[in-house]
Design a protein around this motif. Structure first.
Motif, PDB file in Angstrom:
ATOM      1  N   VAL A 183       0.839  -1.258   0.087  1.00 41.17           N
ATOM      2  CA  VAL A 183       0.119  -0.046   0.001  1.00 41.17           C
ATOM      3  C   VAL A 183       0.975   1.064   0.215  1.00 41.17           C
ATOM      4  CG1 VAL A 183      -1.774   1.184   1.290  1.00 41.17           C
ATOM      5  CG2 VAL A 183      -1.741  -1.251   1.215  1.00 41.17           C
ATOM      6  N   ALA A 184       1.855   1.161   0.766  1.00 37.34           N
ATOM      7  CA  ALA A 184       2.891   2.473   0.979  1.00 37.34           C
ATOM      8  C   ALA A 184       3.129   3.084  -0.464  1.00 37.34           C
ATOM      9  CB  ALA A 184       3.800   2.293   2.074  1.00 37.34           C
ATOM     10  N   PRO A 185       4.017   1.805  -1.100  1.00 35.60           N
ATOM     11  CA  PRO A 185       4.567   2.066  -2.333  1.00 35.60           C
ATOM     12  C   PRO A 185       3.688   2.718  -3.398  1.00 35.60           C
ATOM     13  CG  PRO A 185       5.707   0.248  -1.348  1.00 35.60           C
ATOM     14  CD  PRO A 185       4.285   0.493  -0.823  1.00 35.60           C
ATOM     15  N   LEU A 186       2.486   1.824  -3.442  1.00 38.06           N
ATOM     16  CA  LEU A 186       1.446   2.242  -4.250  1.00 38.06           C
ATOM     17  C   LEU A 186       0.857   3.761  -3.991  1.00 38.06           C
ATOM     18  CD1 LEU A 186      -0.516   1.310  -6.739  1.00 38.06           C
ATOM     19  CD2 LEU A 186      -2.143   0.580  -4.768  1.00 38.06           C
ATOM     20  N   ALA A 187       0.781   4.098  -2.957  1.00 41.42           N
ATOM     21  CA  ALA A 187       0.290   5.238  -2.363  1.00 41.42           C
ATOM     22  C   ALA A 187       1.295   6.421  -2.985  1.00 41.42           C
ATOM     23  CB  ALA A 187       0.288   5.525  -1.034  1.00 41.42           C
ATOM     24  N   PHE A 188       2.898   5.992  -2.604  1.00 41.27           N
ATOM     25  CA  PHE A 188       3.912   7.136  -3.053  1.00 41.27           C
ATOM     26  C   PHE A 188       3.763   7.283  -4.657  1.00 41.27           C
ATOM     27  CE2 PHE A 188       8.019   7.402  -4.985  1.00 41.27           C
ATOM     28  CZ  PHE A 188       8.526   8.625  -4.622  1.00 41.27           C
ATOM     29  N   VAL A 189       3.694   6.062  -5.546  1.00 36.09           N
ATOM     30  CA  VAL A 189       3.348   6.275  -6.949  1.00 36.09           C
ATOM     31  C   VAL A 189       2.393   7.146  -7.455  1.00 36.09           C
ATOM     32  CG1 VAL A 189       3.094   5.148  -9.122  1.00 36.09           C
ATOM     33  CG2 VAL A 189       4.846   4.198  -7.465  1.00 36.09           C
ATOM     34  N   ILE A 190       1.230   6.849  -6.902  1.00 35.84           N
ATOM     35  CA  ILE A 190       0.066   7.689  -7.220  1.00 35.84           C
ATOM     36  C   ILE A 190       0.027   9.221  -6.803  1.00 35.84           C
ATOM     37  CG2 ILE A 190      -2.383   8.070  -6.157  1.00 35.84           C
ATOM     38  CD1 ILE A 190      -2.799   5.307  -5.842  1.00 35.84           C
ATOM     39  N   ALA A 191       0.785   9.548  -5.456  1.00 36.32           N
ATOM     40  CA  ALA A 191       0.976  10.747  -5.277  1.00 36.32           C
ATOM     41  C   ALA A 191       1.942  11.687  -6.007  1.00 36.32           C
ATOM     42  CB  ALA A 191       1.340  10.912  -3.407  1.00 36.32           C
ATOM     43  N   LYS A 192       2.941  10.970  -6.592  1.00 34.83           N
ATOM     44  CA  LYS A 192       3.925  11.432  -7.231  1.00 34.83           C
ATOM     45  C   LYS A 192       3.852  11.561  -8.801  1.00 34.83           C
ATOM     46  CE  LYS A 192       9.087  11.567  -7.584  1.00 34.83           C
ATOM     47  NZ  LYS A 192       9.279  13.126  -6.773  1.00 34.83           N
ATOM     48  N   TYR A 193       3.009  10.565  -9.314  1.00 34.21           N
ATOM     49  CA  TYR A 193       3.056  10.569 -10.737  1.00 34.21           C
ATOM     50  C   TYR A 193       1.536  10.632 -11.175  1.00 34.21           C
ATOM     51  CZ  TYR A 193       7.799   8.967 -10.031  1.00 34.21           C
ATOM     52  OH  TYR A 193       8.943   8.783  -9.769  1.00 34.21           O
ATOM     53  N   THR A 194       0.747  11.092 -10.511  1.00 32.51           N
ATOM     54  CA  THR A 194      -0.842  11.111 -10.920  1.00 32.51           C
ATOM     55  C   THR A 194      -1.308  12.341 -10.561  1.00 32.51           C
ATOM     56  OG1 THR A 194      -2.077  10.169  -9.017  1.00 32.51           O
ATOM     57  CG2 THR A 194      -0.907   8.536 -10.593  1.00 32.51           C
ATOM     58  N   PRO A 195      -2.418  12.807 -11.291  1.00 34.70           N
ATOM     59  CA  PRO A 195      -3.117  14.075 -10.857  1.00 34.70           C
ATOM     60  C   PRO A 195      -3.380  14.250  -9.365  1.00 34.70           C
ATOM     61  CG  PRO A 195      -3.874  13.513 -12.829  1.00 34.70           C
ATOM     62  CD  PRO A 195      -3.098  12.169 -12.409  1.00 34.70           C
ATOM     63  N   PHE A 196      -3.775  12.999  -8.787  1.00 28.91           N
ATOM     64  CA  PHE A 196      -4.123  13.151  -7.317  1.00 28.91           C
ATOM     65  C   PHE A 196      -3.101  13.246  -6.460  1.00 28.91           C
ATOM     66  CE2 PHE A 196      -6.635   9.822  -9.807  1.00 28.91           C
ATOM     67  CZ  PHE A 196      -7.966  10.148  -9.725  1.00 28.91           C
ATOM     68  N   GLY A 197      -1.869  13.507  -6.847  1.00 28.19           N
ATOM     69  CA  GLY A 197      -0.733  13.836  -6.014  1.00 28.19           C
ATOM     70  C   GLY A 197      -1.000  14.905  -5.129  1.00 28.19           C
ATOM     71  N   ILE A 236      -3.682  14.121  -2.138  1.00 33.45           N
ATOM     72  CA  ILE A 236      -2.955  13.210  -1.113  1.00 33.45           C
ATOM     73  C   ILE A 236      -1.978  13.728  -0.295  1.00 33.45           C
ATOM     74  CG2 ILE A 236      -1.538  11.188  -1.242  1.00 33.45           C
ATOM     75  CD1 ILE A 236      -3.175   9.948  -3.823  1.00 33.45           C
ATOM     76  N   ASN A 237      -0.955  14.765  -1.090  1.00 35.79           N
ATOM     77  CA  ASN A 237      -0.028  15.337  -0.200  1.00 35.79           C
ATOM     78  C   ASN A 237      -0.673  16.246   0.910  1.00 35.79           C
ATOM     79  OD1 ASN A 237       2.345  14.145  -1.330  1.00 35.79           O
ATOM     80  ND2 ASN A 237       2.408  15.341  -2.942  1.00 35.79           N
ATOM     81  N   ALA A 238      -1.681  16.886   0.535  1.00 35.14           N
ATOM     82  CA  ALA A 238      -2.345  17.847   1.267  1.00 35.14           C
ATOM     83  C   ALA A 238      -2.876  17.092   2.648  1.00 35.14           C
ATOM     84  CB  ALA A 238      -3.586  18.457   0.880  1.00 35.14           C
ATOM     85  N   VAL A 239      -3.766  15.921   2.293  1.00 32.22           N
ATOM     86  CA  VAL A 239      -4.086  15.262   3.319  1.00 32.22           C
ATOM     87  C   VAL A 239      -2.965  14.615   4.409  1.00 32.22           C
ATOM     88  CG1 VAL A 239      -5.527  12.905   3.912  1.00 32.22           C
ATOM     89  CG2 VAL A 239      -6.111  14.546   2.160  1.00 32.22           C
ATOM     90  N   TYR A 240      -1.813  14.365   3.617  1.00 31.50           N
ATOM     91  CA  TYR A 240      -0.877  13.746   4.389  1.00 31.50           C
ATOM     92  C   TYR A 240      -0.095  14.630   5.420  1.00 31.50           C
ATOM     93  CZ  TYR A 240       4.289  12.371   5.303  1.00 31.50           C
ATOM     94  OH  TYR A 240       5.489  12.146   5.828  1.00 31.50           O
ATOM     95  N   TYR A 241       0.131  15.973   5.006  1.00 32.98           N
ATOM     96  CA  TYR A 241       0.845  16.739   5.574  1.00 32.98           C
ATOM     97  C   TYR A 241      -0.144  17.271   6.801  1.00 32.98           C
ATOM     98  CZ  TYR A 241       4.886  17.151   2.819  1.00 32.98           C
ATOM     99  OH  TYR A 241       6.188  16.674   2.287  1.00 32.98           O
ATOM    100  N   ARG A 242      -1.484  17.348   6.608  1.00 35.85           N
ATOM    101  CA  ARG A 242      -2.256  17.502   7.265  1.00 35.85           C
ATOM    102  C   ARG A 242      -2.444  16.715   8.419  1.00 35.85           C
ATOM    103  NH1 ARG A 242      -8.202  19.720   5.253  1.00 35.85           N
ATOM    104  NH2 ARG A 242      -6.653  21.189   4.080  1.00 35.85           N
ATOM    105  N   LEU A 243      -2.420  15.446   8.113  1.00 32.75           N
ATOM    106  CA  LEU A 243      -2.362  14.540   9.221  1.00 32.75           C
ATOM    107  C   LEU A 243      -1.129  14.395  10.243  1.00 32.75           C
ATOM    108  CD1 LEU A 243      -3.691  12.054  10.646  1.00 32.75           C
ATOM    109  CD2 LEU A 243      -2.758  10.580   8.847  1.00 32.75           C
ATOM    110  N   TYR A 244       0.016  14.644   9.404  1.00 35.88           N
ATOM    111  CA  TYR A 244       1.315  14.875   9.734  1.00 35.88           C
ATOM    112  C   TYR A 244       1.409  15.935  10.808  1.00 35.88           C
ATOM    113  CZ  TYR A 244       6.286  15.355  10.302  1.00 35.88           C
ATOM    114  OH  TYR A 244       7.697  15.383  10.564  1.00 35.88           O
ATOM    115  N   ASP A 245       1.051  17.019  10.546  1.00 35.69           N
ATOM    116  CA  ASP A 245       0.989  18.088  11.389  1.00 35.69           C
ATOM    117  C   ASP A 245       0.232  17.972  12.592  1.00 35.69           C
ATOM    118  OD1 ASP A 245       2.765  19.469   9.681  1.00 35.69           O
ATOM    119  OD2 ASP A 245       1.243  20.577   8.660  1.00 35.69           O
ATOM    120  N   TRP A 246      -1.021  17.466  12.608  1.00 35.23           N
ATOM    121  CA  TRP A 246      -1.822  17.310  13.602  1.00 35.23           C
ATOM    122  C   TRP A 246      -1.254  16.318  14.699  1.00 35.23           C
ATOM    123  CZ3 TRP A 246      -4.317  13.144  15.796  1.00 35.23           C
ATOM    124  CH2 TRP A 246      -5.154  13.454  17.210  1.00 35.23           C
TER     125      TRP A 246
END
Length: 341
Positions: free
Chosen positions: A46-60, A63-73
């Motif tokens: 799941v982690a590598p798949l999420a990385f590929v989607i975040a880096k190489y697709t329009p959903f990046g 996904i990054n916004a949600v990740y950083y929001r969760l990380y910051d919280w």
């Protein structure tokens, strides 16, 4: 003696908490092993798949916004999760890298009018961590960089980490005594082992929000780049106020998002501590990180596994990291506050 009784109760409580922490860790490890079938697929699929989607697709972007929001919280805004995660992080860090050459973990400080960034004279053995040590000097002296002595003062550092900063303060500024407290037992053990020859220094494990010391114990409390790990900052300030002697100083520095500065200032003065000085040292910290960059990169390349090097570069605050970019843009500020009881 009431104070002796107080200390026995405190140390008994600390030993009990340490034992409970070890038992909890054992249960957590056993639970993780029993549930390997859950986290192994997540880690390797799941982690590598999420990385590929975040880096190489329009959903990046989303996904990054949600990740950083969760990380910051989790790491900067929550209460109990933040304390737990930072404690485990520093325990693991000290366990993985117990070497004596690494004793300071702050971003550093450099005067802006010195090409080489030198603020103080250091012995050869302390030169390698010059910029980290200079931040301690700037804070512990109340930003009076020409001050050479804290003679007669009893000092407490809350969040002493690996002890290098407090060691500098003790050896160079000559206080009557210095005590380092940290939430990470692994780091406290590191300090007790590596600074055993400094009779004026002592270390103990404890919670910044529940300091294990009697009222009116210290002339000076310092806190360097540690408070962002605390779950309840106001409670920490209340505890600092309690253990300070009348007329004592609280010297504090850390980074905050620019939207949090007003809240920080209100929290740091809510116990009626008198604000004597406030200073934005963001440019000084950025210059220190620039001048210290080669040393930090060299240490990471030499001692950290390649898989973890990018994580450590971000943790070190080097150019290109999220925290460095935020400071350069003015979104994150690095502040110093000097207060008096």
């Amino acid at each position: 003696c009431p104070e002796a009784l107080f200390q026995r109760r405190v140390h008994g409580g600390i030993e009990k908490k340490t034992m409970m922490s070890k038992v909890s860790l054992c249960f957590a490890l056993v639970g993780a092993l029993c549930l390997w079938w859950v986290w192994v697929p997540i880690l390797f699929v799941v982690a590598p798949l999420a990385f590929v989607i975040a880096k190489y697709t329009p959903f990046g972007g989303p996904i990054n916004a949600v990740y950083y929001r969760l990380y910051d919280w989790l790491f900067y805004q929550s209460e109990a999760p933040r304390k737990f995660l930072w404690q485990k992080w520093y325990n693991i860090l000290c366990w993985l890298y117990p070497q004596q050459y690494w004793t300071c973990m702050n971003y550093g400080y450099s005067p802006l009018d010195e090409a080489e960034g030198k603020l103080i004279d250091l012995k050869e053995g302390d030169e390698r961590e010059r910029f980290c040590v200079q931040l301690y000097h700037h804070v512990a002296t109340g930003t009076n960089d020409k001050l050479k002595s804290l003679k007669g003062k009893k000092i407490l550092e809350v969040g002493c980490g690996r002890g290098g900063g407090l060691s500098y303060v003790t050896r160079y500024l000559n206080p009557e005594s210095s005590t380092g407290l940290d939430y990470s037992q692994t780091q406290v053990d590191f300090c007790k082992k590596n600074y055993a020859d400094l009779e004026k220094m002592s270390f103990c494990q404890g919670d910044a929000e529940n300091l294990p010391f009697p009222d009116n114990s210290f002339d000076l409390v310092i806190n360097v780049e540690s408070s962002h790990c605390y779950g309840n900052f106001r409670r920490f300030v209340s505890e600092v106020t309690r253990v300070l002697k009348p007329g004592g100083q609280f010297c504090f520095t850390d980074f905050r998002d620019h939207t949090e500065v007003a809240e920080l200032k209100e929290a740091i003065t809510h116990t009626n501590l008198v604000l004597e000085k406030e200073e934005d040292v963001t440019p000084n910290v950025l210059k220190a990180l620039e001048l210290d960059g080669k040393r930090r990169i060299s240490l990471i390349k030499s001692f950290v596994h390649p898989v973890l090097q990018n994580l450590f570069i971000k943790f070190s605050g080097l150019k290109g990291s999220r925290i460095n970019d935020a400071m350069e843009k003015g979104e994150t500020l690095y502040l110093v506050y000097i207060l008096k009881k």
